[in-house]
Design an enzyme around this catalytic site. Sequence first.
Site, short mmCIF file in Angstrom:
data_model
loop_
_atom_site.label_atom_id
_atom_site.label_comp_id
_atom_site.label_asym_id
_atom_site.label_seq_id
_atom_site.Cartn_x
_atom_site.Cartn_y
_atom_site.Cartn_z
N LYS A 145 -24.88 -72.82 56.17
CA LYS A 145 -24.18 -71.92 55.25
C LYS A 145 -22.83 -72.50 54.85
CE LYS A 145 -24.53 -69.22 52.76
NZ LYS A 145 -23.32 -68.96 52.04
N CYS B 61 -27.87 -68.44 50.35
CA CYS B 61 -28.33 -69.82 50.28
C CYS B 61 -27.25 -70.74 50.81
CB CYS B 61 -28.63 -70.22 48.84
SG CYS B 61 -29.72 -69.07 47.98
N CYS C 233 -36.45 -81.78 55.91
CA CYS C 233 -35.07 -81.38 56.25
C CYS C 233 -34.79 -81.53 57.74
CB CYS C 233 -34.81 -79.97 55.77
SG CYS C 233 -34.92 -79.83 53.98
N HIS D 239 -26.16 -78.65 53.11
CA HIS D 239 -27.31 -79.30 53.75
C HIS D 239 -27.59 -80.67 53.14
CE1 HIS D 239 -30.97 -80.06 55.75
NE2 HIS D 239 -31.80 -79.38 54.96
#
Lengths: 392, 468
Positions: free
Chosen positions: A332, A206, A83, A336
Amino acid sequence: MESIRDRVAIIGMGCTKFGERWDADAMDLMVEAAYEAYQDAGVSPKDIQAAWVGTVGSFSTGQGLAEALKLDYIPITRCENACATATDAFRNACYAVAAGIYDIVLAMGVEKLKDSGASGLVTPRGPSSDVEPPTPPPAQFALAATRYAHHYGIPMDQLKRILAKIAVKNHHNGTLNPKAHFQREVTEEQVLNAPMIAWPLGLYDCCGVSDGAAAAIIVRADWAKNFRDDYVLVKGLGLAVGGKQGLLHDDYDFIHFPENIRAAQIAYQEAGVKNPRKEIDLAIVHDCFTITELILYEDLGFTERGRGPAEVEAGTFTLEGELPVNTDGGLKCFGHPIGASGIRMIYEVYKQLQGKAGPRQIKKTPRLGLTHNLGGRPGSFTGAVAIFGRRD
Amino acid sequence: MAGILACGAYIPRFRLGRETAGWGSPLEKAVGNFDEDSVTMAVAAAQDCLRGLDRSQVDALYFATTTPPYLEQQGSALIAEALDLRPNVFAADITNNLRGGTIALRAALDAVLAGSARQALVVAADCRMSAPRGELERSLGDGAAALLIGRDSGVAEVVASHTITEHMLDTWRTPQDTFIRSWEDRFIIEEGYQRVVPQVVSEFSQKTGVVPRDIGKVALYAPDARRHQDMARRLGFRPEQVVDPLFGKVGNTGAAFTLMLLVSALETAKPGERILAVGYGDGGDAYLFQATERVGEVRQGRRLVSRYQESRRILPTYETYTRWREVWVSEAARRPPPPVPSVSALWREKEENIRFYGSRCNACGYIQYPPQRVCTKCQAADQMTPIRLAETYGTVFTYSMDYLAGTIDTPLVLAVVNFEGGGRWLGMMTDREISEVRIGMPVELTFRKLRTVGGVHNYYWKCMPVRA
C-alpha cells in the site's frame, strides 16, 4: 524431503527508498540495495560466491546484476515468478547455500516500473491471440471482493468500510517508514470517496506503482555468528503454484486463495508452527489490494474463515494489535516494483527481529516473523510464504 | 420444390431515439454497439434461425452485406466457423450490393434446386454509415436476417421470382469512403427506386398472373418511410397488406432489409397466405412465398424481428454513438496500446476462440474452457471431447467493473460465468446496463469484435444479459 529450518541465515540486508525514482534506473537501484547490504553484513563484493536476481521486466538475464555490481564472473541466475519473484529468488539462493554448494550468496530483487509513461502496471507480453480481457490486476482482484461480500452477505458499503480500515492502517504504518513511497495518513472517508479503479475497489484499495530494489546476503547458519550476533535464521519457505484451477473449476469460490494456504502449510510445517495466530509475531504480506490482505488473514490462519472483517474491526492487525501486519506500510505504501517486493518484505521482518525498526518497532520482542508474497490473479497464483526467526 | 425451413433475425439492443440527447428526432433507429459489425450481427441472426436445428445439415452459406469487415477475406468463412458449421460447407460472400440479401436468397434457391446443397443458409447483415447529421443518417439502421432454404416446402414454399439488373449510381461507397455517397435525391428516387420497383413487380405479375390483391403480405424495400408508404400505394397494396417497414424503429438495414421484413411477415403469416418480398439496388427482385401449414413453427424458441425489436434500450446521448463509430475520437487510456494479435495464434486457437469449444474429459466428465490437453480435475492426458459452449446459457458467479481498461464501453465489466451443465469462463460483458449487473444474473454468449489492431479484426465471444 528436508526442511530449510535453521540451515541458512541472513547476515545483511539493504533496501532502497521506494517510489517514483525518476533519478534512478534498475542498475542504480541494485547498487543502492547491494551496498547497504554489504555494509550491514560487513562483507565486500568479492566475498559473494553466487547470486540470484529477481526481476520481471527490468532486464532478462543474470548479466544485469553482474553489470550493475561488477561481480566478477560468478554464477548468477535471474529468477521470475510473477509478483512473488523476489521471494522465489531468495528461496533459490537459500537452497543453494543449504545444499552446501556455496557459503555466502546474494539475493536481489529489483524493478524499474516508472519509465513506461502509463499509469498502472505495465508488464511485457509476448505475441498472442489477445482475446483475453484487457484487464489489469485491480479488475481481477475486484472479482474476489464482489464475491466475498456476496458469500458472507455483507452489504458492499460495509465491506468497503472494512477494506478502508486496512488501507488506513497500512498508510499509518507507512508514515513511520522513511523508505516508503507514501508516507501520509489517509482517513476512512478519503478511502471511501476516492475515484473508482475497478469496482468495488477504489484508488486507496490499490497499491501504488513504484521503483525499488532490496537485497539479502545469505550464509550457512553455522557461519553466521562470524559476521554478527543478531543474524536472522530462515525457518520455513513455502511456495505453491496454481495452474489456473480457479478459472477452470466451476466450484472455486473466489473467497480464498488455495495457493496461500498451500504455501503457508509448507512454511509452517518447516518452521514447526502449529498455531500461527499465537506463534507468528508479525507478518509482512502482499496487500496488492485491500481485499487481498483481508482474504489472506484467513488463508494464513491468522483468523478463521469469514472472521477477517471482525478482526479488522477489532484492530487485531494494527501496529499495536495482537498480530501486527504490514508494519512497514506494505505494498500500500511501498508500491509494488514487482521483482523487488518479496525481499523488501523480508527486510522489514529482518529489522523487526533485530529490534531495529525504529518508531514502528512492535511492542513485544518478536521471535518469529512471516512474509507472504503473491503473484497472479484470483484463479491462478504463485503463492510464497517465508518464516524467519531470531537466533535462539 | 424449395422453401424456407426456418428463419431468424437480429436487431442490436440499442436505439437512438426521443430520449437520446443530441439526436434531435422522435424517430428511433437501431445502432449496433461498438463491438458489433456485419459479421457479428450475421452470426446472431443465424443462431436465431438455427436454434434447435441440426447444423451439420447445412451445406451452403451465403452472406450478404455492403459493409464487410474485410475487402479481401471472406466474411462467410468466419461466420461458418462461429456458427460451428461443417468444415466442408460451401460459403460465399455477396457484397457491394444493397440488394445482396435477395440476391443471396436466389443463389441459395438455385443451389437447393440444382441439388448442390440440401440446406442453404442465407444471412444478410448491414451497418451502413451516413456522415453524422447527414441526409441518410435518420433512415439507416443496423440489423440482420437469416433464412434456411431447403428442398422442402418448409414453413413457406417459394412460388416464383423475378429479377432486373441495372447499373445506376444512386448510392455508393468506394473502398476509401466511410460514409455513403449519393446523387441528387430527385434523380435517384424518380429514375431509380420509383421506376425500377414498379417495373419488377409489374413484370412479375405478368409472368405469374399474381397481382397485388392475391397477396397477403408485402415485404417491400424502400429507402425511407415516405417512399415506402408512397410505393405501397402506387403498387396497389392496402395498408393491411403491408409489412411494417420498421422505419422510426429500426431503420433501413440495407442488404438485410427486405429479408428482415420477410421474417417479420413469416412471424404472423397464416397457412396458405402469400408473401411478396421486393428487393432494390442495382436493379430489383421480387419473390413470392406461400406459407404452409407449418408456418407457426418459425416462432419456436426464436426471437425473430418482433422480440428483438421489443428488447431495446435508448442510448442516453448521441455522443456515445459517435464514440462507438469512432467518428468522435476519444483520448486513449494512459496504457500501452494493444498489440497486433498474432495471426498464427488466432488460427491455432480458432476452435476455442471462434467455435467456442471447451473440452469434456472422457475419463471424469469434467467440462473445462478453454479446451485442455491434461484434465484439470483428474489429470488424464489427451482424452478430451470438444464441447461447444457458445449457445449454453450461464450465470454470473462474480464480476468487477474496470474504469481504467481503456475500452470504449467504460467501465469494462469482467465476469466469471458458470455455464449450465458445467464449465467456467472469465470474459467481458457487453450490451449491459451497469445497474443491472449482479451475481447470479443469467447471461448468454454473443459473438463480437473485440478491437481492430494493425488491420486485424479480432473476434471473440462476450457475455451479455439474456435478451427477452
